[in-house]
Design a protein around this motif. Structure first.
Motif, PDB file in Angstrom:
ATOM      1  N   LEU A  73       0.806  -1.211   0.000  1.00 19.01           N
ATOM      2  CA  LEU A  73       0.000   0.000   0.000  1.00 19.01           C
ATOM      3  C   LEU A  73       0.846   1.270   0.000  1.00 19.01           C
ATOM      4  O   LEU A  73       0.387   2.312  -0.463  1.00 19.01           O
ATOM      5  CB  LEU A  73      -0.953  -0.002   1.210  1.00 19.01           C
ATOM      6  N   SER A  77      -0.030   3.930  -2.786  1.00 22.79           N
ATOM      7  CA  SER A  77      -0.376   5.311  -2.410  1.00 22.79           C
ATOM      8  C   SER A  77       0.570   6.304  -3.063  1.00 22.79           C
ATOM      9  O   SER A  77       0.158   7.404  -3.469  1.00 22.79           O
ATOM     10  CB  SER A  77      -0.336   5.459  -0.889  1.00 22.79           C
ATOM     11  N   TYR A  78       1.835   5.932  -3.162  1.00 26.14           N
ATOM     12  CA  TYR A  78       2.808   6.773  -3.866  1.00 26.14           C
ATOM     13  C   TYR A  78       2.379   6.983  -5.319  1.00 26.14           C
ATOM     14  O   TYR A  78       2.368   8.111  -5.822  1.00 26.14           O
ATOM     15  CB  TYR A  78       4.181   6.116  -3.804  1.00 26.14           C
ATOM     16  N   GLN A  80      -0.615   6.704  -6.635  1.00 22.34           N
ATOM     17  CA  GLN A  80      -1.842   7.499  -6.694  1.00 22.34           C
ATOM     18  C   GLN A  80      -1.558   8.968  -6.455  1.00 22.34           C
ATOM     19  O   GLN A  80      -2.151   9.840  -7.092  1.00 22.34           O
ATOM     20  CB  GLN A  80      -2.855   6.972  -5.674  1.00 22.34           C
ATOM     21  N   SER A 109      -2.996   0.500   7.605  1.00 21.82           N
ATOM     22  CA  SER A 109      -3.195   0.973   6.229  1.00 21.82           C
ATOM     23  C   SER A 109      -3.064   2.485   6.145  1.00 21.82           C
ATOM     24  O   SER A 109      -2.512   3.016   5.176  1.00 21.82           O
ATOM     25  CB  SER A 109      -4.552   0.523   5.695  1.00 21.82           C
ATOM     26  N   VAL A 113      -0.549   4.746   3.747  1.00 18.88           N
ATOM     27  CA  VAL A 113      -1.009   5.851   2.898  1.00 18.88           C
ATOM     28  C   VAL A 113      -0.213   7.115   3.194  1.00 18.88           C
ATOM     29  O   VAL A 113       0.250   7.810   2.281  1.00 18.88           O
ATOM     30  CB  VAL A 113      -2.512   6.097   3.107  1.00 18.88           C
ATOM     31  N   VAL A 117       2.307   9.006   0.411  1.00 18.39           N
ATOM     32  CA  VAL A 117       2.114  10.397  -0.011  1.00 18.39           C
ATOM     33  C   VAL A 117       3.347  11.236   0.315  1.00 18.39           C
ATOM     34  O   VAL A 117       3.773  12.079  -0.491  1.00 18.39           O
ATOM     35  CB  VAL A 117       0.849  10.992   0.650  1.00 18.39           C
ATOM     36  N   MET A 148      -4.249  12.440   1.538  1.00 15.83           N
ATOM     37  CA  MET A 148      -4.241  11.227   2.361  1.00 15.83           C
ATOM     38  C   MET A 148      -5.664  10.797   2.715  1.00 15.83           C
ATOM     39  O   MET A 148      -5.996   9.606   2.666  1.00 15.83           O
ATOM     40  CB  MET A 148      -3.441  11.483   3.648  1.00 15.83           C
ATOM     41  N   LEU A 151      -7.399   9.265  -0.326  1.00 11.98           N
ATOM     42  CA  LEU A 151      -6.944   7.910  -0.617  1.00 11.98           C
ATOM     43  C   LEU A 151      -7.461   6.916   0.414  1.00 11.98           C
ATOM     44  O   LEU A 151      -7.797   5.775   0.081  1.00 11.98           O
ATOM     45  CB  LEU A 151      -5.419   7.865  -0.663  1.00 11.98           C
ATOM     46  N   GLU A 152      -7.529   7.319   1.682  1.00 14.44           N
ATOM     47  CA  GLU A 152      -7.968   6.427   2.759  1.00 14.44           C
ATOM     48  C   GLU A 152      -9.487   6.328   2.831  1.00 14.44           C
ATOM     49  O   GLU A 152     -10.026   5.311   3.220  1.00 14.44           O
ATOM     50  CB  GLU A 152      -7.397   6.922   4.093  1.00 14.44           C
TER      51      GLU A 152
END
Length: 333
Positions: A73, A77-78, A80, A109, A113, A117, A148, A151-152
């Motif tokens: 993840l 996340s990076y 995204q 998680s 994230v 980021v 963040m 995304l979460e």
């Protein structure tokens, strides 16, 4: 978030990031409240690789399942974040030292994230990339936390993970507002019991009803307001009431052995000033004033009675938020 310029936490590391565990909801504050806990995952970027190329090494929690970049993840996340900002996805070699238990309601998680980021922001800044319609300057705290949260899906875990302490957050899918509350007294500790059972966040969401009774909604509104006001003013005697809930805990307690009885038992300890399921469970968190031993014994003995092994942590509820340390080598010549 704290940023330190130095020589890295380990020789050769370009970036080192530390993120705390978190406990979301605290009963009545469903999807809105969360606190950082002094249990940390460490992430290290050791080398920059060609665009789109990633190498991941994992020690500790998730070592068997998270070494694949496609399933990690932090990497997801990076990617995204880079896509969202319109910057190139420079590859990197990542080492993860995971201490926060997976799928136990302690924000593992969210920590991934936050780390993903922050890596995206650091690498974009190092390359001097502005992204789409961006000024050439680092992202602000709110810009980072807003992404963040996007995304979460909600701010209750990522906000305290990023900022530290206890945070109230509200997100409407576009705009984010948040307030960091005062610190707990030094004699209040968080006792967290972590059973050897996993509960996926998706399963915990599916366990909730589509509609709630009007009186239950009013009940939670009053309790969440009381919890926040008590925390803000230091009237800790109101926490037990403020952490009471009718929206989610009764449903989620059925997802793990002992969930139906454990919180009532813990409340009977005079040292306990509030107890709830941590996040979506199955971990249970109790705020304790005084010696934590009796509360920890009640938590673990209840899980044992129901045939489940568990471990407990005695943690600081005033934990610092995410920290990023940048090596001088990161900037190159």
């Amino acid at each position: 978030m704290k940023q330190v310029n130095g020589n890295g936490r380990r020789k050769g590391a370009l970036l080192s990031i530390r993120v705390p565990a978190t406990s979301a909801n605290l009963g009545s504050g469903f999807d809105a409240l969360g606190m950082a806990l002094s249990l940390y995952n460490l992430f290290r970027v050791d080398a920059v690789l060609p665009e789109g190329e990633f190498a991941v090494e994992v020690a500790g929690e998730g070592a068997r399942e998270l070494h694949d970049p496609e399933k990690n993840l932090v990497v997801a996340s990076y990617k995204q974040a880079c896509e969202r900002w319109g910057v190139s996805q420079t590859g990197f070699s990542l080492h993860c030292h995971n201490v926060i238990p997976l799928a136990r309601g302690l924000g593992s998680s969210a920590g991934a994230v936050v780390a993903g980021v922050l890596i995206a922001d650091a690498l974009a800044w190092q390359r001097g990339e502005r992204g789409r319609n961006e000024k050439r300057e680092p992202k602000s705290e709110k810009e980072l936390l807003s992404l963040m949260t996007e995304l979460e899906g909600h701010p209750d875990n990522v906000a305290p993970c990023f900022l530290g302490g206890m945070v109230v957050g509200s997100w409407d899918g576009k705009d984010l507002r948040y307030v960091r509350l005062p610190a707990l007294p030094s004699d209040v500790l968080a006792v967290v019991a972590v059973p050897d059972v996993r509960v996926k966040t998706s399963d915990a969401r599916e366990a909730l009803p589509d509609r709630v009774d009007f009186h239950d909604a009013v009940f939670n509104l009053g309790r969440a307001a009381l919890l926040t006001a008590a925390w803000a003013t230091g009237q800790w005697e109101h926490l037990a009431w403020g952490m009471d809930d009718r929206l989610h805990q009764a449903y989620r307690a059925k997802l793990f052995p002992g969930g139906d009885v454990i919180m009532d038992r813990v409340r009977m300890n005079p040292e306990c000033i509030g107890v709830s399921i941590s996040g979506s469970g199955p971990s249970v968190i109790a705020l304790v004033r005084g010696r934590p031993r009796r509360v920890a014994e009640t938590l673990c003995s209840t899980f044992s009675e129901y045939g489940v092994r568990s471990q407990f942590f005695v943690l600081d509820g005033n934990a610092s938020g995410a920290e990023i340390e940048v090596s001088m080598d990161f900037w190159g010549d």
